[in-house]
Write a protein that holds these residues in place. Structure first.
Motif, mmCIF file in Angstrom:
data_model
loop_
_atom_site.group_PDB
_atom_site.id
_atom_site.type_symbol
_atom_site.label_atom_id
_atom_site.label_comp_id
_atom_site.label_asym_id
_atom_site.label_seq_id
_atom_site.Cartn_x
_atom_site.Cartn_y
_atom_site.Cartn_z
ATOM 1 N N VAL A 75 18.669 1.487 -26.914
ATOM 2 C CA VAL A 75 18.429 0.488 -27.962
ATOM 3 C C VAL A 75 19.704 0.223 -28.743
ATOM 4 O O VAL A 75 19.950 -0.911 -29.184
ATOM 5 N N GLY A 76 20.538 1.250 -28.918
ATOM 6 C CA GLY A 76 21.789 1.083 -29.645
ATOM 7 C C GLY A 76 22.834 0.278 -28.903
ATOM 8 O O GLY A 76 23.845 -0.121 -29.495
ATOM 9 N N ASN A 77 22.604 0.031 -27.617
ATOM 10 C CA ASN A 77 23.525 -0.777 -26.824
ATOM 11 C C ASN A 77 23.232 -2.252 -27.088
ATOM 12 O O ASN A 77 22.139 -2.733 -26.795
ATOM 13 N N PRO A 78 24.168 -3.009 -27.637
ATOM 14 C CA PRO A 78 23.887 -4.410 -27.976
ATOM 15 C C PRO A 78 23.553 -5.273 -26.775
ATOM 16 O O PRO A 78 22.980 -6.355 -26.931
ATOM 17 N N ASP A 79 23.882 -4.799 -25.568
ATOM 18 C CA ASP A 79 23.576 -5.569 -24.362
ATOM 19 C C ASP A 79 22.261 -5.160 -23.720
ATOM 20 O O ASP A 79 21.932 -5.620 -22.623
ATOM 21 N N ALA A 80 21.485 -4.292 -24.396
ATOM 22 C CA ALA A 80 20.271 -3.766 -23.788
ATOM 23 C C ALA A 80 19.183 -4.823 -23.630
ATOM 24 O O ALA A 80 18.361 -4.748 -22.721
ATOM 25 N N GLY A 81 19.123 -5.757 -24.539
ATOM 26 C CA GLY A 81 18.175 -6.848 -24.401
ATOM 27 C C GLY A 81 16.779 -6.572 -24.918
ATOM 28 O O GLY A 81 15.860 -7.337 -24.621
ATOM 29 N N VAL A 82 16.584 -5.501 -25.689
ATOM 30 C CA VAL A 82 15.268 -5.253 -26.280
ATOM 31 C C VAL A 82 15.293 -5.715 -27.733
ATOM 32 O O VAL A 82 16.188 -5.372 -28.497
ATOM 33 N N LYS A 83 14.341 -6.542 -28.098
ATOM 34 C CA LYS A 83 14.290 -7.096 -29.454
ATOM 35 C C LYS A 83 13.413 -6.207 -30.328
ATOM 36 O O LYS A 83 12.295 -6.555 -30.692
ATOM 37 N N GLY A 134 26.576 5.792 -31.247
ATOM 38 C CA GLY A 134 25.872 4.548 -30.956
ATOM 39 C C GLY A 134 24.362 4.675 -30.923
ATOM 40 O O GLY A 134 23.680 3.744 -30.471
ATOM 41 N N LEU A 135 23.822 5.801 -31.400
ATOM 42 C CA LEU A 135 22.373 5.996 -31.395
ATOM 43 C C LEU A 135 21.686 4.864 -32.158
ATOM 44 O O LEU A 135 22.025 4.568 -33.299
ATOM 45 N N GLY A 136 20.682 4.245 -31.529
ATOM 46 C CA GLY A 136 20.089 3.030 -32.065
ATOM 47 C C GLY A 136 18.912 3.239 -32.982
ATOM 48 O O GLY A 136 17.827 2.680 -32.753
ATOM 49 N N CYS A 137 19.088 4.023 -34.024
ATOM 50 C CA CYS A 137 18.051 4.194 -35.042
ATOM 51 C C CYS A 137 18.727 4.629 -36.333
ATOM 52 O O CYS A 137 19.949 4.810 -36.377
ATOM 53 N N TRP A 138 17.916 4.816 -37.378
ATOM 54 C CA TRP A 138 18.475 5.080 -38.702
ATOM 55 C C TRP A 138 18.225 6.493 -39.217
ATOM 56 O O TRP A 138 18.888 6.933 -40.134
ATOM 57 N N ARG A 139 17.262 7.164 -38.659
ATOM 58 C CA ARG A 139 17.096 8.563 -39.038
ATOM 59 C C ARG A 139 16.510 9.349 -37.880
ATOM 60 O O ARG A 139 15.818 8.812 -37.006
ATOM 61 N N VAL A 140 16.807 10.647 -37.867
ATOM 62 C CA VAL A 140 16.429 11.524 -36.769
ATOM 63 C C VAL A 140 15.884 12.824 -37.347
ATOM 64 O O VAL A 140 16.458 13.390 -38.285
ATOM 65 N N LEU A 141 14.787 13.280 -36.785
ATOM 66 C CA LEU A 141 14.247 14.610 -37.065
ATOM 67 C C LEU A 141 14.303 15.419 -35.776
ATOM 68 O O LEU A 141 13.788 14.986 -34.743
ATOM 69 N N VAL A 142 14.948 16.583 -35.840
ATOM 70 C CA VAL A 142 15.009 17.498 -34.706
ATOM 71 C C VAL A 142 14.176 18.729 -35.061
ATOM 72 O O VAL A 142 14.455 19.402 -36.060
ATOM 73 N N CYS A 143 13.160 19.010 -34.258
ATOM 74 C CA CYS A 143 12.317 20.191 -34.460
ATOM 75 C C CYS A 143 12.641 21.225 -33.385
ATOM 76 O O CYS A 143 12.633 20.903 -32.191
ATOM 77 N N SER A 184 25.507 14.810 -36.771
ATOM 78 C CA SER A 184 25.922 14.800 -38.179
ATOM 79 C C SER A 184 27.386 14.416 -38.345
ATOM 80 O O SER A 184 27.764 13.776 -39.334
ATOM 81 N N ARG A 185 28.226 14.817 -37.389
ATOM 82 C CA ARG A 185 29.660 14.566 -37.521
ATOM 83 C C ARG A 185 30.187 13.494 -36.563
ATOM 84 O O ARG A 185 31.397 13.333 -36.407
ATOM 85 N N SER A 186 29.269 12.755 -35.931
ATOM 86 C CA SER A 186 29.662 11.805 -34.892
ATOM 87 C C SER A 186 30.181 10.477 -35.439
ATOM 88 O O SER A 186 30.768 9.692 -34.695
ATOM 89 N N GLY A 187 29.926 10.203 -36.710
ATOM 90 C CA GLY A 187 30.223 8.892 -37.251
ATOM 91 C C GLY A 187 29.039 7.951 -37.228
ATOM 92 O O GLY A 187 29.127 6.809 -37.695
ATOM 93 N N TRP A 188 27.928 8.425 -36.684
ATOM 94 C CA TRP A 188 26.668 7.663 -36.727
ATOM 95 C C TRP A 188 26.280 7.446 -38.187
ATOM 96 O O TRP A 188 26.453 8.321 -39.032
ATOM 97 N N LEU A 189 25.742 6.277 -38.508
ATOM 98 C CA LEU A 189 25.521 5.894 -39.895
ATOM 99 C C LEU A 189 24.162 6.314 -40.448
ATOM 100 O O LEU A 189 23.878 6.054 -41.613
ATOM 101 N N GLY A 190 23.336 6.953 -39.638
ATOM 102 C CA GLY A 190 22.014 7.330 -40.102
ATOM 103 C C GLY A 190 21.960 8.715 -40.726
ATOM 104 O O GLY A 190 22.983 9.349 -41.004
ATOM 105 N N THR A 191 20.725 9.200 -40.930
ATOM 106 C CA THR A 191 20.475 10.506 -41.537
ATOM 107 C C THR A 191 19.727 11.386 -40.551
ATOM 108 O O THR A 191 18.706 10.974 -39.984
#
Length: 331
Positions: A177-185, A244-253, A272-279
């Motif tokens: 989803v984070g790939n702008p060429d993926a084509g999913v709206k 480039g992860l295509g979301c805004w927040r992540v929970l890892v259990c 956390s240290r990748s430069g990804w803009l989410g939480t």
């Protein structure tokens, strides 16, 4: 002489036996439960077939008790585990879990069944899951083929989740989803990865302290994805691409006694240290093993994990996401 069904090629206990003539015997996850209304939670479910025509791919949709006829709910797309070998959304283990999770979280959920290895090695499972996500996204304007999604899914609040192999799928779809060429709206608000199946060529953390379990996990990936090495980003996601992860927040259990726990922790640290803009946040349960919650829904620690996931699905939208969403989806 032709191989017979009695000539064993290999086995991966406790999940499957594969015979030299190609026959696959699944040893777990073969029981099924039909959709309907769950008497304990009041959650209703239905199956939708033909997501990919002429395949076994389908989804089971779950809807909690509603307070109004046209109530909008967060939308959860869920991918079952089972080492890519076993289980379906119809398996009692997953059907009961989804009823409980939907009731606790007050979401509308789409539980996806993808074709499984070894008959259908990866990336087929990824491709099927992607096709199911595209099918879901076709409802974002309110005119898709499934009335329940048109009426009740809030496409401003879309989540992906899964356990074990399903957690691996959820991550890889979010990367796509984070790939702008993926084509999913479709905008993904968050992903919840539960004891996710990630691995790699070299041991980390405590993995080397349990050589038998490490050898067991080492053996799995070549069986389900013989075309890719174990350092492929599909299974070893830690690298520069995580930004480039295509979301805004992540929970890892993760769970203390799960050999996969250190991979989940590494994923958390790397993201956390990748430069990804989410939480990103992590929730670790002490004293439990891999996917323990599926087998004891009423246990204290299983409820703790489910409560954490429900809070994750119902938290307010981050301001940056709300701003982005306003430019892409009508409220």
């Amino acid at each position: 002489m032709a191989a017979t069904i009695n000539e064993l090629d290999y086995e991966f206990p406790p999940h499957i036996k594969v015979y030299k003539n190609g026959h696959v015997e699944r040893l777990t996850g073969t029981d099924t439960t039909p959709p309907g209304t769950d008497p304990q939670t009041g959650v209703s479910s239905k199956d939708v077939k033909d997501i990919i025509p002429e395949t076994e791919v389908y989804v089971r949709i779950y809807l909690p008790k509603l307070t109004t006829a046209n109530q909008k709910l967060p939308l959860l797309v869920y991918f079952h585990g089972g080492a890519f070998f076993v289980y379906t959304p119809s398996s009692p283990l997953y059907h009961n879990y989804m009823n409980a999770l939907v009731a606790e979280s007050q979401v509308i959920a789409v539980s996806v069944h993808y074709r499984r290895a070894p008959e259908h090695p990866l990336p087929i499972g990824y491709e099927d899951s992607w096709a199911a996500l595209q099918w879901v996204s076709a409802h974002s304007s309110g005119d898709g083929p499934e009335p329940l999604l048109n009426r009740h899914a809030d496409f401003r609040r879309v989540f992906l989740s899964g356990d074990s192999a399903g957690g691996n799928i959820a991550h890889n779809l979010a990367m796509a989803v984070g790939n702008p060429d993926a084509g999913v709206k479709l905008e993904i608000l968050g992903i919840a990865l539960v004891d996710p199946y990630f691995w790699g060529p070299d041991p980390i953390g405590s993995e080397a302290l349990d050589p038998d379990r490490k050898a067991y996990v080492d053996r799995l990936w070549p069986l389900v994805c013989p075309s890719c090495p174990v350092d492929d980003p599909w299974i070893d996601p830690v690298g520069p691409g995580l930004a480039g992860l295509g979301c805004w927040r992540v929970l890892v259990c993760v769970a203390e006694k799960d050999i996969l726990k250190d991979r989940g922790r590494l994923y958390f640290d790397a993201l956390s240290r990748s430069g990804w803009l989410g939480t990103v946040e992590i929730h670790e349960v002490e004293g439990e093993g891999h996917c323990f919650h599926l087998h004891d829904l009423n246990g204290e620690r299983a409820k703790e994990r489910m409560t954490r996931m429900a809070a994750f699905f119902n938290r307010d939208m981050p301001p940056a996401y709300a701003s982005t969403l306003a430019n892409s989806i009508e409220p």
